[in-house]
Write an enzyme that holds these catalytic residues in place. Sequence first.
Site, PDB file in Angstrom:
ATOM      1  CB  THR A   5       7.542   1.074   0.160  1.00  0.00           C
ATOM      2  OG1 THR A   5       6.677   2.068  -0.334  1.00  0.00           O
ATOM      3  CG2 THR A   5       6.801  -0.239   0.309  1.00  0.00           C
ATOM      4  CE  LYS A  53      -1.222   2.496   2.763  1.00  0.00           C
ATOM      5  NZ  LYS A  53      -0.778   3.936   2.896  1.00  0.00           N
TER       6      LYS A  53
END
Length: 407
Positions: A194, A183
């Site tokens: 991330t 996501k």
Amino acid sequence: MTGDAHQFLADGLVTSPQRFIAGGSYVGLKTYAPDKMDVGLLLSELPCRTAGVYTTNKFVSPSVTLTRQNVDAGKVRGVFVTSGIANAGVGEQGMTDVKECLQLAADHLGVGADELGAGTTGVIGVELPMALIRGGMSGITVNGDGGAAFARAIMTTDRVPKSAAVSFTCADGETVTIGGCVKGSGMIHPNMATMLAFLTTDAAVDGAFLDAALRNCSDDTFNMVTIDGDTSTNDMVLLLANGAAGNAEINEGSPDAEAFGAALYALCSHLSRELVRDAEGSSKIFSVRVAGAASKTDARLAARAIAASLLVKSAIHGNDPNWGRVVCAAGYSGADLDVSKVSFFINDVAIMEGGTPIPFHRESVIAIMSREEVALTVTLGMGGHEATAWGCELTEEYVVFNSAYTT
């Protein structure tokens, strides 16, 4: 398919590997909308070896801190995720709440709380609404078909869920699958991983090799994407391996080590690009390949600097072949370079060679840059190393969206 070959599975999910189950539900953390989910569970039915990489932001969420502790203890085989609230910047209550979340999830799944990690993502400085989570935990149904629901449950400003899976055949004939979902749509400029990424595999993998493989892969994929230059308080990538495929354990010296690394890279590279493709307010993605660098570090530095440049992002948005912005970013990146050796290409059209501008048909290059994907290539002429970064355009929509994020 044998040896180091791998292939993407149709409709691949985080539950594509054997003996992984997942699910998602809506409990009220976010404003209601049809098909919206805001809590999710992912679990291996078998014990796992788990590796993780985490945010380097010093203003870290207690969710990341607790997950790291549990992963380091060596028992983690699942995760509980909430979306909409980051559980960061709320003092000691943040740790109290995430510990309760894991206990609630553990009781629901029939495992120990120390066998779970926690992913929280959303607005910073807001406490988790524990009454809603307590009341909604029992509504999360987990099964082998729940990977799609889990991918939706981890979304915040994402426009679409992002999942994939790859498989390859081991030297002993067993088929191994690696699945995952991510996501992220804004606050993306990782310095380890991330926003949130959860990877699973049914391969039997040595713990030390699993950890090294994830770190190496993250450096070349998740760490090479940038949307807006902000590294989140909650960034995390977890890789869970349960050995359900029955293959001979993969370690650094095994015949399947290269195949596993290549498959993991292919999956993470794909998911990284999908993160950038889904960037807030953007409809264009560009790659920056830096070749001929003196070292891998130099290649990564230059590629990331170019992809992160607000001026380059603006030029991509306006289809402007302003090549000076690209070489300027390479120059301040910290990479070793000699201006007289630098060459630059836009979708294989030479713009500069050996430090000297090359005449080009401006309207043709503008037309090339109007495509949904643009490829920038910079060769430094300093050595044999290369790296690729991915970025997105900077748009008015991004600024407007984030100017009213909490209002």
